[in-house]
Design an enzyme around this catalytic site. Structure first.
Site, PDB file in Angstrom:
ATOM      1  CD  GLU A  84      -3.135  -0.050   0.049  1.00 40.30           C
ATOM      2  OE1 GLU A  84      -3.009   0.239  -1.153  1.00 40.30           O
ATOM      3  OE2 GLU A  84      -3.959  -0.874   0.466  1.00 40.30           O
ATOM      4  CG  HIS A  85      -0.078   5.054   0.453  1.00 40.88           C
ATOM      5  ND1 HIS A  85      -0.314   6.250  -0.158  1.00 40.88           N
ATOM      6  CD2 HIS A  85      -1.216   4.752   1.134  1.00 40.88           C
ATOM      7  CE1 HIS A  85      -1.538   6.681   0.142  1.00 40.88           C
ATOM      8  NE2 HIS A  85      -2.103   5.777   0.923  1.00 40.88           N
ATOM      9  CB  ALA A 123     -15.761   2.468   0.418  1.00 36.44           C
ATOM     10  CB  SER A 137     -10.524   1.618  -7.179  1.00 37.76           C
ATOM     11  OG  SER A 137      -9.327   1.796  -6.547  1.00 37.76           O
ATOM     12  CB  SER A 145     -13.027   7.613  -9.146  1.00 38.88           C
ATOM     13  OG  SER A 145     -12.532   7.472  -7.872  1.00 38.88           O
ATOM     14  CG  ASP A 160      -6.387   2.340  -7.369  1.00 40.18           C
ATOM     15  OD1 ASP A 160      -5.751   1.493  -6.721  1.00 40.18           O
ATOM     16  OD2 ASP A 160      -6.721   3.447  -6.909  1.00 40.18           O
ATOM     17  CD  GLU A 168      -8.182   9.777 -10.074  1.00 38.28           C
ATOM     18  OE1 GLU A 168      -9.089   9.155 -10.637  1.00 38.28           O
ATOM     19  OE2 GLU A 168      -8.369  10.477  -9.060  1.00 38.28           O
TER      20      GLU A 168
HETATM   21  C1  GLA Z   1      -5.091   5.029  -4.077  1.00 37.36           C
HETATM   22  C2  GLA Z   1      -4.327   5.344  -5.361  1.00 37.36           C
HETATM   23  C3  GLA Z   1      -3.370   4.204  -5.726  1.00 37.36           C
HETATM   24  C4  GLA Z   1      -2.504   3.797  -4.544  1.00 37.36           C
HETATM   25  C5  GLA Z   1      -3.351   3.601  -3.289  1.00 37.36           C
HETATM   26  C6  GLA Z   1      -2.504   3.355  -2.086  1.00 37.36           C
HETATM   27  O1  GLA Z   1      -5.961   3.957  -4.274  1.00 37.36           O
HETATM   28  O2  GLA Z   1      -5.209   5.560  -6.431  1.00 37.36           O
HETATM   29  O3  GLA Z   1      -2.574   4.585  -6.839  1.00 37.36           O
HETATM   30  O4  GLA Z   1      -1.469   4.730  -4.330  1.00 37.36           O
HETATM   31  O5  GLA Z   1      -4.186   4.713  -3.038  1.00 37.36           O
HETATM   32  O6  GLA Z   1      -1.807   2.168  -2.219  1.00 37.36           O
END
Ligand code: GLA
Length: 387
Positions: A40-41, A127, A130, A132, A176, A164
């Site tokens: 994540e991130h 939530a 994803s 969007s 995403d 985006e």
């Molecule tokens: C959002 C962003 C992704 C990713 C996540 C965290 O969903 O759209 O690109 O950075 O946060 O992992």
């Protein structure tokens, strides 16, 4: 009589934009929401992510309209936009995910003539699932089909990400849009976000299940600190590059040098998360292959702790839910997605979710006055045409 999604979208289009050409020109598409097991991130730091698509989907109906404007209808907002301008819409913000794809496609020299598009869906918004990105990828795929752009799934993902980044204004990574474009049934994708090399891994842990708990704290990445996090990661990367000029991404940095490149306290914490996540992703893939849900669950908790304390993208509500789950001996749990609210991904033995959730829901309500929700899901496939 219950109408199908296709019938609802077709009827909405003809009611809203009366003078339509014949219905048979309509084509139908759908794009899934996503979860992320681990990583994540890290998708804007060149790390590896491990997401999967779920069976919550955005459904779209689209056709060429033979005119020089776009007619777009959101079934869920019961709102329409009839326009030939590609300006960001402050009023109809839902339309920006579609206009953004058109705008970026034109910048790439792809032909976009007039079209009609209606959409609806059941991916909870805000939530962390994803919704969007699903609209963007669904639109890019639909337009690619009706205007014969002939884009690969990878190109669809990149086009949607640039919508985006450059139109909507969230500087997100590729995770995403990529998973929504390329996902397969029953599989997670291990995606190296630096090279975009990827492979599929079956998510099969007999006797165990993943589910989601929605904290109902709505996140909005545009107003959140998401773009700040990205800047912090970039400034940490620059400092590493001063001593290792060949370094491309923070994910590849040498953790032994964490204390010797002059990072600020904030940059050091962000870098520790990115480097910690590098080993957690490897561990999770190993535990999954070894069918070891206990090891996997532990990594989920460790990931949450790091997101909360080092990357600082959690919030009191999501921390509370994860703590409660831990105290009830649930195997693993963590916030997913951008953070600042949204969903918790939970891994536990099959058959426990009902009782764990109903107790937790009460505790959560008395602490925050919010009604948490549980979502069960199946791992699903990526964007597709629904014939
Ligand atoms: C959002 C962003 C992704 C990713 C996540 C965290 O969903 O759209 O690109 O950075 O946060 O992992």
């Amino acid at each position: 009589m219950t109408l199908s999604v296709k019938e609802i979208l077709a009827q909405s289009l003809s009611r809203t934009f009366q003078d339509l050409p014949d219905q048979s020109s309509l084509r139908f598409f759908s794009a899934p929401g996503r979860i992320n097991i681990i990583g994540e991130h890290v998708d804007y730091a060149g790390g590896t992510v491990f997401p999967a698509a779920i069976d919550f989907r955005v459904h779209l109906a689209a056709r060429k309209n033979g005119r020089d404007y776009f007619r777009i209808y959101s079934q869920d907002f019961q709102s329409e936009l009839n326009t030939n301008s590609l300006e960001y819409s402050e009023k109809e913000t839902w339309a920006n995910y579609i206009l953004g794809v058109v705008s970026e496609a034109r910048k790439k020299g792809l032909t976009v003539d007039g079209f009609d598009l209606a959409f609806t869906g059941n991916i909870p918004q805000g939530a962390g699932l994803s919704s969007s990105a699903a609209v963007e990828v669904g639109t890019a795929y639909a337009l690619s089909q009706i205007f014969s752009w002939d884009l690969s799934r990878e190109e669809i993902a990149l086009l949607s990400q640039s919508a985006e980044n450059h139109f909507v204004g969230v500087n997100c990574g590729i995770m995403d849009q990529f998973v929504i474009a390329t996902a397969k049934h029953s599989s997670c994708i291990s995606l190296d976000t630096a090279s975009l090399a990827y492979s599929y891994h079956s998510l099969d842990l007999p006797g165990f299940e993943f589910y989601l708990i929605d904290s109902k704290v709505k996140h909005n990445l545009k107003e959140s600190e998401y773009n700040d996090r990205r800047r912090e990661v970039e400034s940490a990367t620059e400092k590493f590059k001063k001593i290792s000029p060949e370094l491309q991404n923070l994910s590849d940095a040498d953790s032994e040098k964490l204390n010797s490149v002059g990072l600020t306290e904030i940059e050091r914490k962000r870098a520790e998360h990115i480097l910690g996540e590098r080993s957690r992703v490897r561990n999770v893939i190993r535990f999954l292959e070894a069918k070891d849900p206990i090891g996997l669950g532990r990594e989920l908790y460790l990931c949450h702790q790091s997101l909360s304390e080092k990357f600082e993208v959690s919030c009191a509500e999501t921390d509370f839910i994860v703590r409660e789950l831990y105290s009830r001996n649930v195997l693993g749990a963590r916030m997913i997605g951008g953070g600042f609210g949204g969903c918790i991904l939970v891994l536990d033995k099959e058959g426990r979710s009902e009782s764990v959730f109903s107790e937790l829901q009460k505790e959560y309500f008395s602490a925050f006055g919010l009604e948490a929700k549980i979502y069960r899901f199946r791992i699903s496939e990526g964007v597709r045409e629904d014939t």
